[in-house]
Design a protein around this motif. Structure first.
Motif, PDB file in Angstrom:
ATOM      1  N   ALA A 142       9.684   0.924   4.947  1.00  0.00           N
ATOM      2  CA  ALA A 142      10.084   1.164   3.560  1.00  0.00           C
ATOM      3  C   ALA A 142      10.909   2.438   3.464  1.00  0.00           C
ATOM      4  N   GLY A 188       6.930  -2.857  -2.220  1.00  0.00           N
ATOM      5  CA  GLY A 188       7.210  -2.079  -3.421  1.00  0.00           C
ATOM      6  C   GLY A 188       6.702  -2.745  -4.680  1.00  0.00           C
ATOM      7  N   GLN A 189       6.735  -4.108  -4.681  1.00  0.00           N
ATOM      8  CA  GLN A 189       6.287  -4.860  -5.857  1.00  0.00           C
ATOM      9  C   GLN A 189       4.845  -4.502  -6.235  1.00  0.00           C
ATOM     10  N   VAL A 213      13.623  -2.356   2.189  1.00  0.00           N
ATOM     11  CA  VAL A 213      12.826  -2.684   3.369  1.00  0.00           C
ATOM     12  C   VAL A 213      13.760  -3.077   4.508  1.00  0.00           C
ATOM     13  N   THR A 257      12.344  -3.878  -5.366  1.00  0.00           N
ATOM     14  CA  THR A 257      12.310  -3.957  -3.914  1.00  0.00           C
ATOM     15  C   THR A 257      13.481  -4.808  -3.423  1.00  0.00           C
ATOM     16  N   VAL A 274      12.756 -11.469  -4.134  1.00  0.00           N
ATOM     17  CA  VAL A 274      13.281 -10.126  -3.876  1.00  0.00           C
ATOM     18  C   VAL A 274      14.707 -10.270  -3.351  1.00  0.00           C
ATOM     19  N   VAL A 304      12.528   0.399  -3.495  1.00  0.00           N
ATOM     20  CA  VAL A 304      12.150   0.365  -2.089  1.00  0.00           C
ATOM     21  C   VAL A 304      13.125  -0.561  -1.376  1.00  0.00           C
TER      22      VAL A 304
END
Length: 158
Positions: free
Chosen positions: A48, A105-106, A61, A112, A149, A59
């Protein structure tokens, strides 16, 4: 040591019926050290990176083997992100150790974004919230975890 997964992450995974395994390892302080300690290649660890702009935090990823391409992120998302400060990250992820931020992040109510490279791996590993535990999920589970996402090409090697 007790295997610790951050409460927020645990609750989120439980609520979404996400099957996962926890891997315990000796204390490490970077994704690189974790990869060595667990014999997991860095490109299989979802890392992250916390960013911010005037619209808020997000965030991104990416594989732990890579670096975030801020310019690429901003171009693809039409944002003006810069890296968040250590202190801001501590406040956002207050049930996690610094440097062991889970990529979900969710679960923390944060926007995210997912790097495309992580969607085609057989298994994906990520930080559970402390320096001694990795979460392992299979590819299908990882994908369902990041359903809805936005994906993109947000990372580069070296």
């Amino acid at each position: 040591s007790i295997m610790a997964i951050a409460e927020t992450v645990n609750t989120y995974l439980y609520r979404h019926h996400i099957p996962y395994e926890l891997m315990c390892h000796p204390k490490t302080y970077s994704c690189h050290e974790t990869a060595i300690a667990t014999h997991v290649k860095e490109q299989y660890i979802a890392k992250a990176v916390i960013v911010r702009d005037d619209k808020g935090y997000a965030v991104v990823v990416i594989p732990a083997s890579d670096w975030l391409g801020l310019q690429a992120v901003n171009e693809q998302l039409g944002r003006n992100f810069s890296l968040a400060e250590e202190s801001e990250i501590r406040d956002l992820f207050n049930d996690c150790d610094a440097g062991a931020i889970p990529p979900i992040g969710q679960a923390y109510g944060l926007e995210t974004y997912l790097d495309e490279q992580l969607t085609s791996l057989a298994n994906v590993y990520f930080e559970a919230g402390d320096h001694e535990t990795l979460v392992r999920v299979n590819c299908g589970v990882f994908r369902s975890l990041f359903e809805g996402v936005p994906h993109g090409h947000f990372a580069h090697h070296g």
